[in-house]
Structures are given as C-alpha cells and as structure tokens.
Design a protein around this motif. Sequence first.
Motif, PDB file in Angstrom:
ATOM      1  N   LEU A 167       0.842  -1.197   0.000  1.00 33.68           N
ATOM      2  CA  LEU A 167       0.000   0.000   0.000  1.00 33.68           C
ATOM      3  C   LEU A 167       0.878   1.249   0.000  1.00 33.68           C
ATOM      4  O   LEU A 167       1.135   1.818  -1.031  1.00 33.68           O
ATOM      5  N   ALA A 168       1.346   1.693   1.146  1.00 31.50           N
ATOM      6  CA  ALA A 168       2.207   2.877   1.273  1.00 31.50           C
ATOM      7  C   ALA A 168       2.541   3.081   2.745  1.00 31.50           C
ATOM      8  O   ALA A 168       1.722   2.779   3.614  1.00 31.50           O
ATOM      9  N   ILE A 226       2.622  -6.345   8.199  1.00 27.17           N
ATOM     10  CA  ILE A 226       2.526  -4.916   8.483  1.00 27.17           C
ATOM     11  C   ILE A 226       3.911  -4.466   8.918  1.00 27.17           C
ATOM     12  O   ILE A 226       4.393  -4.860   9.981  1.00 27.17           O
ATOM     13  N   GLU A 227       4.548  -3.690   8.053  1.00 28.66           N
ATOM     14  CA  GLU A 227       5.854  -3.138   8.402  1.00 28.66           C
ATOM     15  C   GLU A 227       5.651  -1.949   9.331  1.00 28.66           C
ATOM     16  O   GLU A 227       4.826  -1.082   9.061  1.00 28.66           O
ATOM     17  N   LEU A 228       6.393  -1.953  10.421  1.00 28.25           N
ATOM     18  CA  LEU A 228       6.470  -0.811  11.320  1.00 28.25           C
ATOM     19  C   LEU A 228       7.909  -0.315  11.237  1.00 28.25           C
ATOM     20  O   LEU A 228       8.780  -1.006  10.707  1.00 28.25           O
ATOM     21  N   ARG A 282       3.736   4.916  12.160  1.00 33.82           N
ATOM     22  CA  ARG A 282       3.910   4.718  10.709  1.00 33.82           C
ATOM     23  C   ARG A 282       3.913   3.227  10.413  1.00 33.82           C
ATOM     24  O   ARG A 282       4.554   2.448  11.119  1.00 33.82           O
ATOM     25  N   HIS A 283       3.201   2.855   9.353  1.00 32.47           N
ATOM     26  CA  HIS A 283       3.092   1.448   8.983  1.00 32.47           C
ATOM     27  C   HIS A 283       2.892   1.313   7.477  1.00 32.47           C
ATOM     28  O   HIS A 283       2.510   2.275   6.801  1.00 32.47           O
ATOM     29  N   ASP A 336      -1.617  10.140   6.280  1.00 36.73           N
ATOM     30  CA  ASP A 336      -0.894  11.350   5.909  1.00 36.73           C
ATOM     31  C   ASP A 336      -0.236  11.253   4.542  1.00 36.73           C
ATOM     32  O   ASP A 336       0.452  12.173   4.115  1.00 36.73           O
ATOM     33  N   ALA A 337      -0.432  10.160   3.816  1.00 35.24           N
ATOM     34  CA  ALA A 337       0.145   9.977   2.477  1.00 35.24           C
ATOM     35  C   ALA A 337      -0.979   9.938   1.446  1.00 35.24           C
ATOM     36  O   ALA A 337      -2.068   9.445   1.713  1.00 35.24           O
ATOM     37  N   VAL A 338      -0.698  10.454   0.261  1.00 34.72           N
ATOM     38  CA  VAL A 338      -1.645  10.376  -0.844  1.00 34.72           C
ATOM     39  C   VAL A 338      -0.928   9.705  -2.009  1.00 34.72           C
ATOM     40  O   VAL A 338       0.134  10.160  -2.436  1.00 34.72           O
TER      41      VAL A 338
END
Length: 123
Positions: free
Chosen positions: A39-40, A60-62, A82-83, A106-108
């Motif tokens: 995803l992002a 799920i990367e942290l 953040r993930h 917070d990302a688009v």
Amino acid sequence: MSATSPARIAAALTELWSPRIVAEVDDAYVKVARVHGTLAWHSHQDEDELFYVLKGRLTIELEDRRIELGEGEMFVVPKGVRHNPIAEEECHLLLIERKTTLHTGDAVTDKTRSLDEQLRPLA
C-alpha cells in the motif's frame, strides 16, 4: 438489517487496496478489502486501525519491526505509528477504523481512496 458475510464480500471485490464499508458501529466503520502488493508508508495521527485477516497472509511493516498475520489473526496499529501493509499473495482483510480515518492517512498515492469511494454500494 440482515446478516452479512465479510469474507464473501471481500472475495467478490474486483479492485485491490480499495476498502469498502460494510457496516457501522458507533463512530467506527467496518470495512473489507482485497489486497496484493504494497500500500504505502503512512500513519493516522488520531486513530487506531485494526487489521483482521480473513484469507491469506499480511505483513505490516512498522519502523522498528514487522508483524506477520495469518488467517484469523489481527493486529491494531496504534494512532500515530507509521506502517506499511504488504501482501505477497492476495489477501482479504476486515478493517475497523474510526469514521475520521483517512484511507492512507498522511500519504496520498494512486491507491488512496476517498470516503465516498469506500461508501459505494456493493454490486
């Protein structure tokens, strides 16, 4: 009001990384999604996010570790963390998020979906 099957709805989705709202519980939405790939990196400053794997596996990367989830497992990403969700193979998810939660925080990106897109009627 009627019974619903999140697993069946997720399996019928045609778009990846495009959550669909299937229920409301107080100030939260219950969503399902079909995912594959990445995803992002993003965060939700004021909201926790629950991931529950209906089918497949999800990583799920942290920033400090990786959470590996299999079918029937869940993890809550705390607000402000953040993930980056990753599915090496197709994965079906159930998500629980407050109604104020933006899809990619917070990302688009090209995968970001608006609330209107997530509320579209299911076919």
